[in-house]
Motif scaffolding. Structure first.
Motif, PDB file in Angstrom:
ATOM      1  N   VAL A 188      83.911  22.355  -7.827  1.00  0.00           N
ATOM      2  CA  VAL A 188      85.332  22.490  -8.453  1.00  0.00           C
ATOM      3  C   VAL A 188      85.390  23.405  -9.532  1.00  0.00           C
ATOM      4  O   VAL A 188      84.674  23.543 -10.467  1.00  0.00           O
ATOM      5  N   VAL A 189      86.178  24.394  -9.196  1.00  0.00           N
ATOM      6  CA  VAL A 189      86.411  25.685 -10.023  1.00  0.00           C
ATOM      7  C   VAL A 189      87.746  25.852 -10.578  1.00  0.00           C
ATOM      8  O   VAL A 189      88.826  25.055 -10.207  1.00  0.00           O
ATOM      9  N   ARG A 190      88.143  26.485 -11.524  1.00  0.00           N
ATOM     10  CA  ARG A 190      89.399  26.681 -11.749  1.00  0.00           C
ATOM     11  C   ARG A 190      89.998  28.055 -11.499  1.00  0.00           C
ATOM     12  O   ARG A 190      89.308  29.247 -11.455  1.00  0.00           O
ATOM     13  N   GLY A 191      91.029  27.897 -10.857  1.00  0.00           N
ATOM     14  CA  GLY A 191      91.818  29.135 -10.170  1.00  0.00           C
ATOM     15  C   GLY A 191      90.694  29.989  -9.466  1.00  0.00           C
ATOM     16  O   GLY A 191      90.224  29.597  -8.514  1.00  0.00           O
ATOM     17  N   LYS A 192      90.857  31.296  -9.829  1.00  0.00           N
ATOM     18  CA  LYS A 192      89.648  32.091  -8.787  1.00  0.00           C
ATOM     19  C   LYS A 192      88.384  32.287  -9.184  1.00  0.00           C
ATOM     20  O   LYS A 192      87.383  32.987  -8.669  1.00  0.00           O
ATOM     21  N   ASP A 193      87.867  31.350 -10.551  1.00  0.00           N
ATOM     22  CA  ASP A 193      86.627  31.419 -10.928  1.00  0.00           C
ATOM     23  C   ASP A 193      85.525  31.053  -9.694  1.00  0.00           C
ATOM     24  O   ASP A 193      85.927  30.714  -8.566  1.00  0.00           O
ATOM     25  N   GLU A 194      84.359  31.576 -10.007  1.00  0.00           N
ATOM     26  CA  GLU A 194      83.219  31.453  -9.073  1.00  0.00           C
ATOM     27  C   GLU A 194      82.396  30.233  -9.626  1.00  0.00           C
ATOM     28  O   GLU A 194      81.685  29.476  -8.860  1.00  0.00           O
TER      29      GLU A 194
END
Ligand code: ZN
Length: 405
Positions: free
Chosen positions: A58-64
């Motif tokens: 689970v990441v936030r927005g475009k985060d890796e």
């Protein structure tokens, strides 16, 4: 026995103290289907400080990188909630339906608070291109574009941030200052069977872009956004206890916090061995809703669908009946398919009906029509897998006939 009990008492608190398996707050349903907070352990995490697991990251927005356990409370709540309910949905397909496809699905990236639109070539559309709110969608895998440094990606699920819309901005004057239920009825009549989620997403676009036309809201932007209004209303209505209060004037949908929406989105991924993730159609949405309903396993939802299936409205057109226009319209028929599949399940019997519907996906395509492909699919699946095909086929045909098919 006494000894075992004693050992458990000693061990349980020590596990909790070491923090090896921390508890996370998630949304659960009470018996009356109210949203309640529950503290749970998350399965299959491979990280000790972030929401990175064997099957989901689970990441936030475009985060890796995965959302960390020490992120803001709000973000951790959301990340834990999607992780928990996705795990439940995955378990359902692997354990209950024994899906090899789901068992072998590569690890999925789950994006929360993600506003970008989907681009088939570029993965993420430009930040400024109509940021999205109040919806969720499942995107197909892509090859990436080496020349532009865009890496390949797998199937992903995206949850948008919520955005409040004041009731006066819903562009529906006659709905003003009415109670939630009345608003829902008005919404249904006005929008026909378009999903609540689309309705809210669309309303935001109207606010942001000023008009309903133009590039405010196009089909491309809503591909595979969730479900029928039946299941959406069900998830929505009970999400927030205040929603029932007449004083509530703001509407929004925090998709990452609604278990039924999470199940619906995962069902798209789980069914994508046959129902390709190309666009939103009655068949693909109705099937995803069906399995979301199964995973939710809520007697209240079952009751609601039953009521919908047998309700004989005063309006000229019974929405439960098939009308040819259904085939032409993008949104109008998901509830019809959902209601129909649910009815078929009860005809075939709870347990048998469930595996029947899972078999049915092999006979369907995303772009199939209700009148031909869905009807043919039901009959062929029955010929192959019903215990008493002759009798069951008759019951199915009778039910189809009753629905105007
Ligand atoms: Zn959907």
């Amino acid at each position: 026995m006494k000894k075992l009990f004693f050992t458990l008492i000693i061990f349980l608190p020590s596990l909790a103290t070491f923090g090896k398996t921390p508890l996370f707050k998630v949304i659960a349903r009470s018996d009356s289907h109210r949203a309640v907070e529950e503290n749970v352990q998350l399965k299959d995490l491979i990280s000790s400080n972030s929401f990175d697991g064997k099957y989901f990251k689970v990441v936030r927005g475009k985060d890796e990188d995965a959302v960390r356990f020490d992120a803001s409370d709000d973000l951790v709540f959301k990340a834990a909630n999607v992780y928990y309910h996705l795990t439940k949905a995955r378990d359902y397909f692997t354990n209950q339906l024994k899906s090899d496809y789901v068992t072998n699905l590569p690890k999925m990236i789950i994006r929360i608070e993600h506003k970008n639109q989907f681009s088939e070539l570029g993965h993420f559309a430009h930040d400024n291109l109509d940021p999205q709110f109040n919806n969720a969608l499942t995107v197909p895998a892509g090859k990436g574009l080496a020349s532009r440094n865009i890496k390949p990606w797998g199937i992903e699920i995206w949850f948008r941030p919520q955005k409040k819309i004041h009731i006066s901005e819903l562009n529906a004057n006659n709905l003003q200052s009415q109670e939630f239920k009345v608003l829902m009825r008005g919404f249904r009549n006005q929008i026909h069977m378009q999903s609540l989620q689309r309705f809210l997403a669309q309303s935001v676009n109207i606010l942001v872009n000023g008009s309903q036309g133009g590039r405010g809201f196009s089909l491309d932007q809503v591909i595979r956004t969730a479900g029928s209004s039946l299941i959406m209303e069900f998830g929505y209505q009970f999400y927030d206890p205040i929603a029932k209060a007449t004083s509530r004037k703001n509407y929004w949908l925090d998709t990452a916090m609604v278990p039924e929406i999470i199940y619906h989105e995962f069902a798209h991924a789980a069914l994508s061995d046959h129902l390709v993730l190309s666009r939103s159609t009655a068949i693909i949405e109705g099937m995803a809703d069906f399995f979301a309903g199964q995973i939710a396993g809520s007697p209240k939802l079952a009751k609601r669908i039953k009521k919908y299936n047998t309700f004989n409205g005063k309006n000229a057109k019974r929405k439960q009946d098939y009308i040819l226009q259904f085939e032409m319209s993008e949104y109008a028929n998901t509830d019809f398919v959902f209601g129909l599949l649910w009815e078929m399940k009860s005809i075939l019997g709870e347990k048998k009906g469930e595996s029947f519907m899972f078999e049915l996906r092999k006979r369907l395509t995303t772009d199939g029509t209700i009148r031909k492909d869905l009807v043919d699919g039901l009959i062929t699946t029955c010929e192959e897998s019903c215990e008493t095909p002759f009798q069951d086929k008759l019951s199915i045909l009778k039910a189809l006939n009753y629905r105007g098919l």
